[in-house]
Design an enzyme around this catalytic site. Structure first.
Site, PDB file in Angstrom:
ATOM      1  CG  ASP A 192      -1.733   1.224   1.360  1.00 52.25           C
ATOM      2  OD1 ASP A 192      -2.384   1.581   0.361  1.00 52.25           O
ATOM      3  OD2 ASP A 192      -1.735   1.850   2.436  1.00 52.25           O
ATOM      4  CG  ASP A 197      -1.384   2.507   6.677  1.00 55.08           C
ATOM      5  OD1 ASP A 197      -1.952   2.191   5.609  1.00 55.08           O
ATOM      6  OD2 ASP A 197      -1.191   3.685   7.011  1.00 55.08           O
ATOM      7  CG  ASP A 226      -4.392  -1.307   3.307  1.00 55.17           C
ATOM      8  OD1 ASP A 226      -4.576  -1.126   2.094  1.00 55.17           O
ATOM      9  OD2 ASP A 226      -3.804  -0.495   4.043  1.00 55.17           O
TER      10      ASP A 226
END
Length: 710
Positions: free
Chosen positions: A233, A465, A469
């Site tokens: 990410d 984080d 996600d």
């Protein structure tokens, strides 16, 4: 029983290492443990999860884990219940809505009264059911189960047949039949190898714990070492997530004071607290000039949020979502890798959270800068050299993400795609093969991308984080969370980087490689006995002969040739790239030695003109010599430790035979026996070399076929 001491020492070492690992992991878990905000007597307290009591009022914000069932008293929030229901769509919760533990707040803010605690919580009941069917994904453990299942399947019939043959056909007393049969069965199971795997993994966990890396699933070390695709990410992983407003581009003729009042009123009313809104609050400030009448929290799925006032609605979201034709000035900023957030105005109250209203007036575009982590480029270069395909998956604009990828040195950064143009029915398998950078990705699409990569035969790791996600983290073979991220991502991930240093990720890979290489190398020695015990048992059954060894002789081999060298070399550092599977490699390494031992013993048992005791002594010494050769070969190239191990192994094994010949039932070595033993050993050494040449030829052919397929 004399060697029970060695067995006890092995057990004590294993327990001590696991306890030490558990102590370190427990200490790190305290740092990783989510805390809850509760209102008590109109004061805000931050408490441990277990300190929450019934009727407490929880304060829940974006990214928070809902740890107890409750009812919303005030506010509005979108909640992801996918871990409970499997549905990825966020559920809007307003006053009176029920909240379930195990879900996560995606956006918004609310106050909820706790209705259940402890075992009464909905998630606890589901967890107890899930634990019953939960399976550990581990090639090492799975391989050991297959070996144990196969040998266990053979042990019972072979043991019965060997016992009955000894009593009925050779008329041996029951005690002698038991001893002969037991020796054959003892060698079939690679005793100590499971303990060896556990100790090796525990040692890796200890080393990582000292680096502030929390391993929540011990087998994830092994999984990450096999990973060939790493999904990252962007925000919070490659970048540190600390955004700052770089520039504000006005897109309206409204006076600056009027514009500032609208933005400040929005920020004062909004409950969103992600990095983007924190940067906006730091730049514009919060001032409730206008009174809010309705709020729609910002969602990573929608890419926008809004606050309605009596005079109209202020909307904040992705620039291309709110502005149909982006001005050239905004496009230029995006092309340089900056994030653009648009702020618009709608003349009326807007309450539809499914779609945007028509007639949005653009007010301004806020250009945000995101700082790339210090060692991000070095880390990506490491994975590239190690043959790991790195892919960036982000919800940002495609140009922003691709430019960040370029700055970090990611190869093929220009192979970027905007997934907002694709639905869930897109061909994700071909997209994964074609592109490296994925932008404007929804949480569900992240999950679908990971699933597509796994269908392609890849081992996939995912770092993240935020709550956007979660679905992808849960789907990945190995999930990695940044400690600075949300409670949700930390709780479901197998590995947590507690210092949020992305550069530590290669160290986890290296520890996993150490474990697999060391276990694979030592397993080859363990499997030698398994193979020749099976082959010799079948040979003895066919020719109505007793098994050539007794249990105490097998125990000596276990102690000095298997356990002793293996447990001393298990802490060595071998970080080469892993090739091939554990079980296949270990069996291929063991096969030449096992076949050589089998051939030698069969030949001696059929041809040597000595009495039974002398013949068994020659066979046993030959077994020890060839087994020692396998250990010596596994120790090449030699280090001081490896040389010490080989020397003490030889001295220990032959010293035990010299001191206790009656215990091990070996005869004194005569000149004739010595000559025959030397000749047999030389012949078997040539046979061993021949078998290894055949093995290398097979491996070479396999490599060539693999290259042709690629």
């Amino acid at each position: 029983m004399a060697f029970i001491v060695i067995i006890v020492i092995n057990i004590v070492i294993g327990i001590a290492q696991e306890l030490k690992a558990k102590k370190l992991v427990d200490e790190l878990s305290v740092l990783n443990r989510p805390k809850a905000k509760v209102l008590r007597d109109d004061q805000l307290f931050v408490v441990e999860m277990e300190d929450i009591v019934k009727d407490d009022v929880m304060v829940l914000e974006s990214g928070h884990q809902i740890c107890n069932d409750g009812i919303v008293l005030d506010g509005m929030a979108e909640v992801n219940e996918s871990l409970l229901t499997g549905e990825s769509d966020a559920v809007l919760k307003t006053t009176g809505s029920e909240l379930y533990s195990g879900s996560f707040v995606v956006s918004g803010k609310c106050y909820a009264k706790v209705t259940h605690v402890g075992n009464e919580n909905y998630a606890v009941k589901l967890t107890e059911e899930a634990k019953k069917a939960k399976q550990i994904s581990s090639e090492l453990l799975g391989s050991m189960k297959r070996v144990t299942r196969f040998t266990s399947f053979l042990i019972v019939p072979l043991g019965i047949l060997l016992f009955l043959e000894a009593i009925i056909l050779r008329h041996v007393l029951p005690a002698g039949a038991v001893i002969s049969s037991a020796a054959a069965l003892l060698g079939m199971l690679p005793k100590g190898l499971v303990l060896l795997i556990a100790v090796s993994l525990a040692t890796g966990v200890i080393r990582l714990a000292k680096m502030k890396i929390l391993v929540q699933n011990i087998y994830s070390l092994e999984t990450l070492a096999h990973v060939d695709v790493l999904c990252l990410d962007k925000t919070g992983t490659i970048t540190d997530g600390r955004m700052k407003v770089r520039e504000v581009l006005s897109l309206t003729d409204r006076p600056n004071q009027k514009l500032s009042s609208l933005i400040q009123s929005y920020l004062a009313a909004s409950d969103d607290n992600n990095a983007t809104f924190q940067a906006l609050q730091e730049h514009f400030g919060k001032n409730p000039v206008y009174h809010p009448v309705y709020k729609i929290p910002f969602s990573s799925l929608r890419k926008w949020g809004s606050v309605s006032f009596e005079s109209g609605t202020v909307l904040v979201g992705a620039a291309e979502k709110l502005i149909k034709n982006l001005p050239e000035s905004v496009e230029q900023q995006i092309a340089q890798g900056y994030r653009a957030v648009a702020i618009g105005f709608y003349n009326g109250v807007w309450q539809n959270d499914k779609e945007l209203p028509d007639g949005i007036e653009p007010l301004c575009a806020v250009i945000l800068a995101d700082h790339i982590r210090k060692n991000a480029a070095k880390t990506l270069e490491y994975f590239r050299k190690e043959g790991v395909d790195v892919k960036i998956i982000s919800g940002d604009h495609v140009k922003t993400v691709s430019m960040i990828a370029r700055k970090t040195g990611l190869k093929s950064w220009e192979n970027a795609v905007d997934l907002s143009a694709f639905g869930e029915d897109a061909d994700y398998d071909s997209l994964c093969q074609k592109y490296t950078v994925f932008a404007r990705v929804t949480p569900k699409q992240k999950q679908l991308l990971v699933q597509a990569m796994k269908r392609g035969g890849h081992q996939v790791a995912m770092t993240g984080d935020g709550v956007n996600d979660l679905l992808a983290l849960r789907e990945a073979d190995c999930s990695i969370a940044i400690a600075e991220g949300s409670d949700a991502s930390r709780q479901i991930s197998q590995i947590v980087l507690l210092d949020s240093d992305f550069a530590n990720l290669p160290q986890v890979v290296l520890e996993g490689r150490k474990v697999i290489h060391n276990v694979t190398r030592t397993a080859g020695v363990f499997f030698i006995k398994t193979i020749y015990s099976l082959l010799l048992s079948c040979f003895c059954l066919l020719l109505n002969m007793p098994f050539p060894f007794i249990p105490i002789q097998i125990t000596l081999v276990d102690a000095f040739i298997e356990a002793y060298p293996s447990f001393l070399t298990i802490f060595e550092s071998d970080t080469r790239r892993i090739r091939g599977s554990f079980l296949r490699t270990a069996l291929e390494n063991a096969a030449p030695f096992a076949l050589t031992i089998t051939a030698g013993i069969i030949f001696i048992s059929l041809t040597v003109p000595f009495d039974t005791r002398q013949r068994q002594t020659v066979m046993y010494l030959l077994l020890i010599l060839v087994s020692m050769l396998s250990v010596i070969k596994s120790c090449i190239p030699f280090t001081k430790l490896r040389a010490f191990i080989c020397v003490t192994m030889v001295l220990g094994a032959f010293g035990a035979l010299w001191v206790l010949p009656r215990l091990f039932e070996v005869s004194a070595l005569t000149a004739a026996m010595g000559s025959y033993l030397l000749a047999a050993f030389v012949v078997l050494a040539f046979l061993l070399v021949l078998l290894f040449q055949i093995k290398r030829s097979i491996e070479k052919r396999r490599t060539q076929d693999s290259v042709k397929k690629r």
